[in-house]
Design an enzyme around this catalytic site. Structure first.
Site, PDB file in Angstrom:
ATOM      1  N   GLY A 112       0.806  -1.225   0.000  1.00  9.60           N
ATOM      2  CA  GLY A 112       0.000   0.000   0.000  1.00  9.60           C
ATOM      3  C   GLY A 112       0.836   1.270   0.000  1.00  9.60           C
ATOM      4  CD  GLU A 115      -2.303  -0.758  -3.364  1.00  9.81           C
ATOM      5  OE1 GLU A 115      -2.304  -1.032  -2.149  1.00  9.81           O
ATOM      6  OE2 GLU A 115      -3.194  -1.098  -4.138  1.00  9.81           O
ATOM      7  CD  GLU A 135       0.305  -5.921  -2.094  1.00  6.75           C
ATOM      8  OE1 GLU A 135       1.371  -6.280  -2.638  1.00  6.75           O
ATOM      9  OE2 GLU A 135       0.036  -4.732  -1.854  1.00  6.75           O
ATOM     10  NE  ARG A 138       3.703  -9.425   4.277  1.00  5.03           N
ATOM     11  CZ  ARG A 138       4.931  -9.931   4.403  1.00  5.03           C
ATOM     12  NH1 ARG A 138       5.114 -11.213   4.617  1.00  5.03           N
ATOM     13  NH2 ARG A 138       5.995  -9.144   4.315  1.00  5.03           N
TER      14      ARG A 138
HETATM   15  C1  1HE Z   1       4.154  -3.579  10.520  1.00  5.71           C
HETATM   16  C2  1HE Z   1       4.139  -3.521   9.112  1.00  5.71           C
HETATM   17  C3  1HE Z   1       2.881  -3.600   8.460  1.00  5.71           C
HETATM   18  C4  1HE Z   1       6.176  -3.369   9.765  1.00  5.71           C
HETATM   19  N1  1HE Z   1       1.788  -3.731   9.227  1.00  5.71           N
HETATM   20  N2  1HE Z   1       3.028  -3.701  11.229  1.00  5.71           N
HETATM   21  N3  1HE Z   1       3.309  -4.861   3.878  1.00  5.71           N
HETATM   22  C5  1HE Z   1       4.244  -5.786   4.048  1.00  5.71           C
HETATM   23  O1  1HE Z   1       4.058  -6.952   3.849  1.00  5.71           O
HETATM   24  C6  1HE Z   1       5.588  -5.276   4.548  1.00  5.71           C
HETATM   25  C7  1HE Z   1       5.845  -5.804   5.915  1.00  5.71           C
HETATM   26  N4  1HE Z   1       6.997  -5.144   6.526  1.00  5.71           N
HETATM   27  C8  1HE Z   1       8.272  -5.450   6.209  1.00  5.71           C
HETATM   28  O2  1HE Z   1       8.568  -6.219   5.311  1.00  5.71           O
HETATM   29  C9  1HE Z   1       9.344  -4.783   7.032  1.00  5.71           C
HETATM   30  O3  1HE Z   1       8.753  -4.349   8.263  1.00  5.71           O
HETATM   31  C10 1HE Z   1       9.986  -3.539   6.332  1.00  5.71           C
HETATM   32  C11 1HE Z   1      10.874  -3.996   5.176  1.00  5.71           C
HETATM   33  C12 1HE Z   1       8.955  -2.547   5.829  1.00  5.71           C
HETATM   34  C13 1HE Z   1      10.866  -2.780   7.378  1.00  5.71           C
HETATM   35  O4  1HE Z   1      11.777  -3.684   7.992  1.00  5.71           O
HETATM   36  P1  1HE Z   1      12.489  -3.265   9.372  1.00  5.71           P
HETATM   37  O5  1HE Z   1      13.471  -4.352   9.694  1.00  5.71           O
HETATM   38  O6  1HE Z   1      12.981  -1.874   9.292  1.00  5.71           O
HETATM   39  O7  1HE Z   1      11.301  -3.231  10.477  1.00  5.71           O
HETATM   40  P2  1HE Z   1      10.588  -4.448  11.237  1.00  5.71           P
HETATM   41  O8  1HE Z   1      11.422  -4.872  12.402  1.00  5.71           O
HETATM   42  O9  1HE Z   1      10.184  -5.527  10.273  1.00  5.71           O
HETATM   43  O10 1HE Z   1       9.237  -3.774  11.724  1.00  5.71           O
HETATM   44  C14 1HE Z   1       9.192  -2.875  12.832  1.00  5.71           C
HETATM   45  C15 1HE Z   1       7.805  -2.950  13.437  1.00  5.71           C
HETATM   46  O11 1HE Z   1       6.852  -2.506  12.472  1.00  5.71           O
HETATM   47  C16 1HE Z   1       7.406  -4.371  13.787  1.00  5.71           C
HETATM   48  O12 1HE Z   1       6.543  -4.296  14.909  1.00  5.71           O
HETATM   49  P3  1HE Z   1       7.094  -4.585  16.416  1.00  5.71           P
HETATM   50  O13 1HE Z   1       5.913  -4.349  17.294  1.00  5.71           O
HETATM   51  O14 1HE Z   1       7.583  -6.011  16.373  1.00  5.71           O
HETATM   52  O15 1HE Z   1       8.236  -3.601  16.623  1.00  5.71           O
HETATM   53  C17 1HE Z   1       6.584  -4.815  12.596  1.00  5.71           C
HETATM   54  O16 1HE Z   1       5.642  -5.832  12.897  1.00  5.71           O
HETATM   55  C18 1HE Z   1       5.876  -3.519  12.270  1.00  5.71           C
HETATM   56  N5  1HE Z   1       5.434  -3.492  10.881  1.00  5.71           N
HETATM   57  N6  1HE Z   1       5.410  -3.395   8.670  1.00  5.71           N
HETATM   58  C19 1HE Z   1       1.870  -3.778  10.572  1.00  5.71           C
HETATM   59  N7  1HE Z   1       2.758  -3.532   7.132  1.00  5.71           N
HETATM   60  C20 1HE Z   1      -4.840  -1.629   0.737  1.00  5.71           C
HETATM   61  S1  1HE Z   1      -4.153  -3.129   0.382  1.00  5.71           S
HETATM   62  C21 1HE Z   1      -2.449  -2.985   0.537  1.00  5.71           C
HETATM   63  C22 1HE Z   1      -1.862  -4.324   0.761  1.00  5.71           C
HETATM   64  C23 1HE Z   1      -0.507  -4.260   1.358  1.00  5.71           C
HETATM   65  O17 1HE Z   1       0.020  -3.216   1.651  1.00  5.71           O
HETATM   66  S2  1HE Z   1       0.270  -5.763   1.556  1.00  5.71           S
HETATM   67  C24 1HE Z   1       1.870  -5.374   2.058  1.00  5.71           C
HETATM   68  C25 1HE Z   1       1.961  -5.143   3.529  1.00  5.71           C
END
Ligand code: 1HE
Length: 264
Positions: A112, A115, A135, A138
């Site tokens: 997103g 997007e 996506e 996931r």
């Molecule tokens: C999150 C999210 C999230 C991080 N929703 N909490 N998006 C994804 O599939 C991408 C998922 N995120 C990642 O792959 C990585 O977090 C990143 C590459 C973006 C960044 O990595 P990094 O090492 O800097 O951070 P981290 O340790 O993975 O994340 C830090 C915190 O942010 C951690 O939470 P914490 O409580 O354990 O500290 C993560 O869980 C949280 N976090 N990304 C919720 N996306 C309208 S439809 C659109 C469809 C989509 O967007 S699908 C793709 C979703």
């Protein structure tokens, strides 16, 4: 869901005529929750009322990690559909609004987040930027307008490749694909974006309106209808007092002469 106490979600400030809108949820990598969407909507409304252009960027190491997956996991089907429709409404207010938007990208521009970036008019990416559409991994699908905007921006074959294979795209590749227009060194995207937005803010207001609102609609028309709509829009912009003044400024005083590029 309880708010993260440390997060303001969206910050807003004016820099001259340019609204600077900042995704400010670094602890969750600027993931977009329902509250973020509503805060963004408010910022867009405010910018339309007082700014002549806007810049969108994110705090922390990443522009945006996309949909808040923790919140999404809890949603019943109907809320998921309505949530996606709300993203469409809000992003459409950026894409087909009143003022041009420039995005300053760095780090993850994912799901997103991509997007959202696809709904603005000019994208600037620094050297740390990477693009992905996880996506498929996931078990979900794009829902923030990506199947329309990203597919049209870079081509549906490339978008399909990113979604199917998990391909992570570099800024240089994305520039070749047409998904970003400017590349900068690490940390320099925001300044470049502000410079470009300031430049766009100097255009005639109605020309900017026509660029934002006529171009994407004409793209969706047949050639014949598009050419007709173009003629009408062209005539309409030319009769505004602002156009008359600007045309006279060039013809009488040589104002705003186009300069050849100096830096290749
Ligand atoms: C999150 C999210 C999230 C991080 N929703 N909490 N998006 C994804 O599939 C991408 C998922 N995120 C990642 O792959 C990585 O977090 C990143 C590459 C973006 C960044 O990595 P990094 O090492 O800097 O951070 P981290 O340790 O993975 O994340 C830090 C915190 O942010 C951690 O939470 P914490 O409580 O354990 O500290 C993560 O869980 C949280 N976090 N990304 C919720 N996306 C309208 S439809 C659109 C469809 C989509 O967007 S699908 C793709 C979703």
């Amino acid at each position: 869901m309880a708010a993260d106490p440390d997060d303001t979600l969206i910050r807003y400030e004016m820099r001259g005529d340019v609204a600077l809108i900042t995704l400010d949820r670094p602890a969750k990598r600027n993931a977009i929750s329902d509250r973020v969407i509503e805060a963004l909507d408010k910022a867009i409304t405010r910018a339309a009322s007082e700014a002549k252009a806007a810049v969108l960027h994110g705090t922390g190491k990443h522009f945006c990690a996309g949909l808040d997956l923790a919140e999404h996991r809890e949603k019943p089907l109907i809320e998921a559909v309505e949530g996606s429709r709300r993203w469409h409404e809000v992003f459409a207010r950026i894409e087909r609004g009143r003022i041009p938007y420039v995005a300053a990208l760095h780090g993850a521009v994912v799901g997103g987040g991509f997007e959202l970036a696809a709904s603005v008019h000019v994208r600037v990416a620094d050297a740390t930027t990477f693009f992905a559409l996880p996506e498929g991994t996931r078990g979900i699908f794009v829902g923030g307008g990506g199947s329309v905007r990203i597919a049209r921006l870079i081509g549906s074959a490339r978008m399909g490749d990113m979604m199917l294979t998990g391909r992570v795209v570099t800024p240089a590749e994305m520039e070749r694909w047409g998904g970003v227009s400017y590349l900068t060194d690490e940390g320099a995207a925001l300044d470049r974006a502000l410079e470009l937005a300031t430049r766009a803010a100097e255009n005639a207001e109605f020309s900017n309106y026509a660029i934002l609102n006529a171009l994407p609609r004409i793209r969706d028309m047949s050639s014949e209808d598009g050419l007709f709509a173009e003629s009408l829009m062209s005539a309409l912009t030319s009769v505004t007092p602002e156009a008359k003044e600007r045309l006279a400024a060039f013809l009488d005083r040589g104002a705003g002469k186009v300069q050849a590029p100096t830096d290749g």
